[in-house]
Scaffold this active site. Structure first.
Site: not given
Length: 263
Positions: A27-28, A79, A105, A157, A170, A173-174, A203
């Site tokens: 995820g760059g 991915l 990421n 996260s 989500y 998963a985190k 962020i």
């Protein structure tokens, strides 16, 4: 853009151990991932990053060409396709001549309610938010074990700690990423491989500013944080650099929060 890149390094630490190191980042192309790619490249590392966003990836590479000795390599890879993931990792390792650092990421924090989650949605969310983290690690371990070293940094996260609402799959998963980090730190430690997690808060990426940074949400963030300022992608990237460098060679099995003091 060149001035922005200079600002990434002018007042902050340089890590000699990162020069020439081989780094993979998922995820760059945008957001936190793009900042991580830029920071490693500006430290003299050789970087390959995985994404499906072609235009932002090309723009990132172009922006770095005049500033770095080794321009990052972009590998287009979905991915969620584990076979494609493994093939791309092998290609990157072949190009870079090994892998010293993996930064997991990539993620997608798409909003959803409990009622609308189907088994298919669950599987699709886990397929981007958790499954690639494991299979990226599985794919790099042979090269890291052969080298007798490695640093793996998994992006979790604070969302599961608050906890956030409106993103239950989500969040699951985190939270799981922290558990995965802890067990793999012990499994991989005897081979000299470190595994840590980074837990960003709210962020202020370009995407977040565009999609969710309403005045109401910004007020909630400022009320919750101890520091009354935006937390930026580079704040996260600088911690990732430290965890990748030899300066943190005794640190593993840990989870680090970058959230301005929210939790």
């Amino acid at each position: 853009m060149e001035e922005e890149h200079r600002s990434l390094t002018s007042h902050f630490a340089t890590y000699p151990s990162l020069e020439g190191r081989s780094v993979l980042v998922t995820g760059g192309a945008t957001g936190i991932g793009a900042s991580i790619v830029s920071h490693f490249a500006l430290q003299g590392a050789r970087v390959a990053f995985f994404d499906v966003q072609d235009d932002p990836a090309r723009e990132l590479i172009e922006s770095l060409k005049a500033e770095v000795d080794a321009v990052p390599e972009y590998l287009r890879c979905d991915l969620t396709d584990v076979n494609a993931l493994k093939a791309s990792v092998n290609r990157a390792i072949g190009t870079l001549g090994g892998v010293d650092v993996l930064v997991n990421n990539a993620a997608n924090d798409q909003r959803h309610t409990i009622d609308e989650v189907t088994p298919e949605y669950w599987d699709a969310s886990i397929a981007i938010n958790l499954r690639p983290q494991f299979f990226m690690i599985q794919s790099v371990l042979p090269a890291m074990k052969a080298a007798g070293r490695g640093s793996i940094i998994n992006m979790s996260s604070i969302a599961w700690m608050i906890p956030s609402t409106g993103v239950p799959v989500y969040i699951a998963a985190k939270a799981a990423i922290v558990g995965l980090t802890r067990t793999l730190a012990h499994e991989c430690g005897p081979q000299g491989i470190r595994v840590n997690a980074v837990l960003p808060g709210a962020i202020a990426t370009e995407k977040q500013r565009r999609l969710v940074y309403t005045p109401e949400y910004k007020a909630e963030i400022m009320a919750s944080q101890a520091l009354k300022r935006d937390v930026l992608p580079e704040d996260v990237a600088r911690l990732v650099l430290f965890l990748a460098a030899d300066d943190s060679s005794a640190i593993t099995n840990q989870s680090y929060v970058v959230d301005g003091g929210w939790v």
